[in-house]
Design a protein around this motif. Structure first.
Motif, PDB file in Angstrom:
ATOM      1  N   ARG A 175       5.092  34.174  -8.713  1.00 36.24           N
ATOM      2  CA  ARG A 175       6.360  33.895  -8.169  1.00 36.24           C
ATOM      3  C   ARG A 175       6.735  32.519  -8.241  1.00 36.24           C
ATOM      4  NH1 ARG A 175       9.002  36.581  -3.141  1.00 36.24           N
ATOM      5  NH2 ARG A 175      10.471  37.128  -4.702  1.00 36.24           N
ATOM      6  N   GLU A 176       5.746  31.669  -8.137  1.00 31.25           N
ATOM      7  CA  GLU A 176       5.690  30.457  -8.216  1.00 31.25           C
ATOM      8  C   GLU A 176       6.068  29.783  -9.801  1.00 31.25           C
ATOM      9  OE1 GLU A 176       3.420  26.116  -7.568  1.00 31.25           O
ATOM     10  OE2 GLU A 176       2.219  28.265  -6.923  1.00 31.25           O
ATOM     11  N   GLU A 179       9.567  31.215 -10.902  1.00 37.69           N
ATOM     12  CA  GLU A 179      10.771  30.438 -10.366  1.00 37.69           C
ATOM     13  C   GLU A 179      11.006  28.992 -11.132  1.00 37.69           C
ATOM     14  OE1 GLU A 179      10.129  30.132  -6.282  1.00 37.69           O
ATOM     15  OE2 GLU A 179      11.040  32.023  -5.779  1.00 37.69           O
TER      16      GLU A 179
END
Length: 181
Positions: A175-176, A179
């Motif tokens: 996810r990091e 994003e």
């Protein structure tokens, strides 16, 4: 050429992406229209590829040359797939009548942002940089269809640092990282 590797974070990928035992997609790049909001009102925005052939856009469109730019070639291929070969070439020909061609699709988004073109045919990611930076750019996804191509990564067959490569691939699917991308 490549090692078989199925990263743990593959579970987060959308099911629309095809994954094999080596290459792993990590981003998708969509073709879109960029519109300079200072030059066109929302009522004037093109909605389809065919709309771009409207004479009101004469000289107002920027696009890459399909013989020099992979993105521009994909745009041509999308039009041919949507409309079929005969009608597709007619649609594309009308678009070309209104277009100033560039040797680089990467320059098209800048032309839209800087007001050198009212409309640019480009990749979503390059247009988004200008929009996110506060530029007068609106991103339009053609309602008659577009493409989304995955960028992929793989671990080489003889990596210098296999564990580091695997960790990087897993990070790129996190996810990091997504994003950031």
């Amino acid at each position: 050429l490549f090692s078989k590797f199925m990263p743990e974070n593959i579970k987060y990928l959308s099911s629309v992406f095809k994954v094999n035992d080596a290459a792993v997609p990590f981003t998708a790049v969509a073709n879109a229209f960029g519109v300079n909001t200072k030059q066109l009102t929302p009522a004037q925005y093109p909605k389809t590829w065919a709309d771009l052939g409207n004479p009101m856009y004469k000289g107002k469109i920027s696009a890459g040359r399909p013989d020099k730019s992979g993105s521009a070639f994909i745009q041509l291929a999308v039009i041919l797939q949507i409309y079929g070969e005969e009608k597709g070439w007619d649609v594309y020909s009308k678009i070309l009548d209104n277009t100033v061609l560039s040797n680089s699709s990467g320059a098209v988004s800048k032309f839209v942002n800087d007001g050198e073109a009212a409309i640019g045919l480009s990749n979503e990611d390059t247009l988004l940089r200008y929009k996110a930076g506060g530029g007068p750019v609106e991103i339009i996804y053609p309602t008659d269809g577009t493409s989304a191509l995955a960028d992929s990564m793989a671990l080489t067959a003889t990596p210098a640092n296999a564990e580091g490569g695997k960790a990087f691939i897993n990070f790129m699917l996190s996810r990091e990282a997504q994003e950031i991308l």
